[in-house]
Enzyme design. Structure first.
Site, short mmCIF file in Angstrom:
data_model
loop_
_atom_site.label_atom_id
_atom_site.label_comp_id
_atom_site.label_asym_id
_atom_site.label_seq_id
_atom_site.Cartn_x
_atom_site.Cartn_y
_atom_site.Cartn_z
N LYS A 128 8.50 15.06 13.67
CA LYS A 128 7.72 15.84 12.73
C LYS A 128 8.63 16.74 11.89
CE LYS A 128 4.15 13.99 14.64
NZ LYS A 128 3.81 12.65 14.12
N CYS A 137 4.04 18.33 9.83
CA CYS A 137 5.44 18.14 9.44
C CYS A 137 5.97 19.25 8.54
CB CYS A 137 5.61 16.78 8.80
SG CYS A 137 5.31 15.45 9.99
N ASP A 195 7.30 14.04 3.47
CA ASP A 195 6.42 12.93 3.90
C ASP A 195 5.27 12.61 2.94
OD1 ASP A 195 8.11 13.20 6.02
OD2 ASP A 195 6.58 13.57 7.52
N LYS A 248 13.07 10.32 9.02
CA LYS A 248 13.04 11.15 10.23
C LYS A 248 12.12 10.53 11.27
CE LYS A 248 9.57 14.36 8.31
NZ LYS A 248 8.54 14.23 9.31
N THR A 279 1.77 16.91 6.45
CA THR A 279 0.63 17.80 6.38
C THR A 279 1.09 19.22 6.67
OG1 THR A 279 0.03 17.47 8.72
CG2 THR A 279 -1.00 16.01 7.11
N1 TIU Z 1 3.93 14.20 8.12
C1 TIU Z 1 3.08 14.63 9.07
O1 TIU Z 1 2.52 15.71 8.98
N2 TIU Z 1 2.80 13.76 10.12
C2 TIU Z 1 1.60 13.68 10.76
O2 TIU Z 1 1.39 12.84 11.63
N3 TIU Z 1 0.63 14.56 10.36
C3 TIU Z 1 -0.68 14.57 10.73
O3 TIU Z 1 -1.33 15.55 10.39
N4 TIU Z 1 -1.19 13.54 11.38
#
Ligand code: TIU
Length: 204
Positions: free
Chosen positions: A115, A145, A26, A112, A141
Site C-alpha cells: 500500500k 495507499c 495508483d 509497488k 484511495t
Molecule cells: N491504492 C490503494 O488504495 N489500494 C487499495 O486497495 N485501496 C482500496 O481502498 N481498496
C-alpha cells in the site's frame, strides 16, 4: 530555499518547486474505472473518477514548472510469487494508469507490491537523487495507499501536502476522516490543500 507557499491546513506550506515532487498514487484503471479490481471488491468507482480532472490540471502545471512527477502503481509479479489472494497483476491492462494521467516519457513509474509507495521500492532513492523535500500528493484511495504513503514519507522527513479534490475514496466517511487525521494536531503527518490553491501556488 523555499520561495513559494501553498495555502493549506493547518497552515501555509513553503516550498521550492525545484525540490518538490508531484506524487500521483495508483491512478490505475483497476481502481478508477468500471469493471476492474475496485468495483469487484464491491465499490462504486464514481467518487474516484472525480479526482481525474483536477489531478490532470495539477499534473500539467507541475510538468510546465519542470517539477519531478512520479506515478505509482500497486501490483504484483505476473507469476504471483509476491501476491496476496486478491490480485493487481503487472502488465495487465487494469493495472495501468488511466489515460488522462498517463506518465510522460522520463517520469518515473514506481511499481509497488504494498500500500505504501516506499515499501520495497526505489522511490526514496529517486527523491534523494533529485533533492526532493516536499511532496504534493494526489491519487487513490485516500485512506489506504495515499494515507500509508504520506505516513511513510513523513517518517522519512518529507513534507507532504495532500490535495483534497485530487484524492478519492470509495467511502465518503473515510475520505473525510483520512484527510482530517493528516492535518490534525498541528499537521501531525502532513498538510491538506486542494487543486485550486496548488495551481495558484504553481502560478498556473
Ligand atoms: N491504492 C490503494 O488504495 N489500494 C487499495 O486497495 N485501496 C482500496 O481502498 N481498496
Amino acid at each position: 530555499m523555499a520561495n513559494k507557499a501553498i495555502e493549506a491546513e493547518p497552515y501555509e506550506l513553503e516550498f521550492d518547486p525545484k525540490s518538490t515532487a508531484l506524487l500521483i498514487i495508483d491512478m490505475q484503471r483497476d481502481f478508477v474505472m468500471p469493471g476492474g479490481f475496485g468495483e469487484a471488491l464491491g465499490n462504486d468507482v464514481t467518487p474516484l473518477q472525480a479526482t481525474i480532472a483536477p489531478t490532470k490540471r495539477v499534473l500539467e502545471a507541475a510538468r510546465k514548472k519542470g517539477m519531478l512527477v512520479i506515478h505509482t502503481r500497486e501490483g504484483h509479479r505476473p507469476d504471483l510469487t509476491d501476491c496476496p489472494p486478491t490480485t493487481l497483476v503487472r502488465g495487465e491492462i487494469g493495472h495501468d494508469i488511466v489515460p488522462e494521467l498517463y506518465p510522460a516519457p522520463g517520469e518515473p513509474v514506481i511499481d509497488k507490491p504494498g500500500k505504501g509507495a516506499f515499501y520495497a521500492t526505489d522511490l526514496e532513492l529517486i527523491l534523494r537523487d533529485r533533492g526532493s523535500k516536499t511532496l504534493i500528493v494526489c491519487g487513490v484511495t485516500t485512506e489506504v495507499c495515499v494515507n500509508t504513503s504520506v505516513r511513510e514519507a513523513n517518517d522519512r522527513g518529507y513534507e507532504c501536502v495532500v490535495l483534497s479534490d485530487c484524492v478519492g475514496s470509495y467511502f465518503p466517511e473515510f475520505q473525510k476522516a483520512a484527510l482530517a487525521m493528516i492535518k490534525a494536531q498541528g499537521g501531525i503527518f502532513g498538510w491538506v490543500s486542494d487543486s485550486r490553491r496548488a495551481l495558484a501556488a504553481l502560478g498556473a
